[in-house]
Design an enzyme around this catalytic site. Sequence first.
Site, PDB file in Angstrom:
ATOM      1  N   GLU A 197       3.771 -50.130  31.066  1.00 59.47           N
ATOM      2  CA  GLU A 197       4.523 -50.236  29.809  1.00 59.47           C
ATOM      3  C   GLU A 197       5.299 -48.952  29.471  1.00 59.47           C
ATOM      4  OE1 GLU A 197       1.876 -53.379  27.310  1.00 59.47           O
ATOM      5  OE2 GLU A 197       1.018 -51.383  27.467  1.00 59.47           O
TER       6      GLU A 197
HETATM    7  C1  ACM Z   1      -1.932 -53.151  30.215  1.00 58.54           C
HETATM    8  O1  ACM Z   1      -2.530 -54.128  29.729  1.00 58.54           O
HETATM    9  N1  ACM Z   1      -0.983 -52.535  29.540  1.00 58.54           N
HETATM   10  C2  ACM Z   1      -2.250 -52.662  31.535  1.00 58.54           C
END
Ligand code: ACM
Length: 506
Positions: free
Chosen positions: A317
């Site tokens: 992310e």
């Molecule tokens: C995640 O759930 N951001 C690895």
Amino acid sequence: MSEPAFQRRELGDVIPVPADVRPDPAADFTIDEGTAIRTAPGSAAARRVGEHLAALLRPATGYALPVDEETGTIALLLDGDGLSDGGFADGDEGYRLEISAAGVTVRAAAPAGLFAAVQTLRQLLPAAIDAPGPQSGDWVLPGGRIVDRPRFGYRGVMLDIARHFFTADEIKSYIDSLVQFKINHLHLHLTDDQGWRLEIDGWPRLTEVSGGAGTGVDGAGPGYLTRAGYADLVAYAAERFVTIVPEIDMPGHVNAAQVAYPELTADGVAVAVRTDIEVGYSSLAAGKEETYAFIEDVVREVAALTPGPYLHIGGDEAQATTADDYRTFIQRVLPLVAKYGKRVVGWHEMAGMELPETAIPQFWAVAATDDGTARAAANGSKVIMSPADRAYLDMKYTAASPLGLDWAGLIDVEQAYGWDPADRLPGVGEENVLGVEAPLWSETLRTLTDVRTMTFPRLPAVAEIGWSPRATHDWASFRRRLAAFAPRWRNQGIAFHPSPEVPWVG
Ligand code: ACM
């Protein structure tokens, strides 16, 4: 003590279900006050496993259960102990367990196999064995033979101690509840936007500021592991054949580090503490040398404190990092981790770029395909499978679940059980899979009871998928075997969600 607590168990009624089970109901063995445990001559590790078994059995039986290398009708032996006929499973965790009226013999190639067999033995005793104090009844082990080995070498759980901190004692207690299902890795998500939870030499503000009061989601999860506390935790895990996988999430998920050290931002300007659950807004500066000096200090320290082979660098992310910067950053960090002797694990976004074959992508998406992960697998990388719609322990069970999130969907026990790691992703087959991991993110979790309520009963489903042969996967069988854990968990004081799909016993 009521009848069901002492009900005789069937030899195959274990989670994860063993690879090969040959019951012999005429050969039951009963543990009594004269039973002793004999361990492999000259092996301190086997002796410790024997002591572990005795410690499990003593409270409820009230028996002395001495452990030595000479006598005892429960024998925990290593390969080469001179017993006839091989045939136990290969690999460190494989074992062969024989139960006859005369005694119990476990043989394994390594102490980890003895430990796995002890978990099987525990489940083969009546549920009363998990009671904290003496119970009276017959401690019958069902007769026959089990030959068992794991399908995958890596079977993990991840605990997020950044969004809410859990103490070393709480994590130890959690480990004790996980190893019963032959979980052998605990991934600790140590750092995120809301907190930094591991003391790092030379960077004291990481934990003084970002592990202190007011950190965590809603400011309600303060705390951190000292270096000594972490080392002690790692040793505790190792004694239970659990490898700690430390994660320092980067280049995103770093707001807490930047609060502590504003020089880690692109412009050096201080950022505000964040206690909300947004993601994707923070980034280390890929173009600043200070960034890599910081990371090298952290990686060196985490590597030195961690005996296991892995260091998880996050990589997920990173929406606040440009694609070019992400590539630059990961290419700088990969050799740093190698320099300190560790193997990189990263969330699968990392596989969007070329990786050395030693790097391990952890697939966490809901999507049915991922080109980067498939490419990494084709290049020789092993993959950890954690599809969020199956393996994420923080997803709600139902829309009515008070804890958890639902962005990857609702996950009841059948959903957690009904998938296979070797056919989830095109290009990632049996030989590409290192194993499975069930992550537990803690945005909505405050207590160990919350943690356990989300973990049980779904974790046993993921554990079985990771250990048991694919041909054994069977929801009706699993559900029936799972039902027997209600009195066990109650006896152990382990909170669980009483999923209505499971015909709970007791
Ligand atoms: C995640 O759930 N951001 C690895």
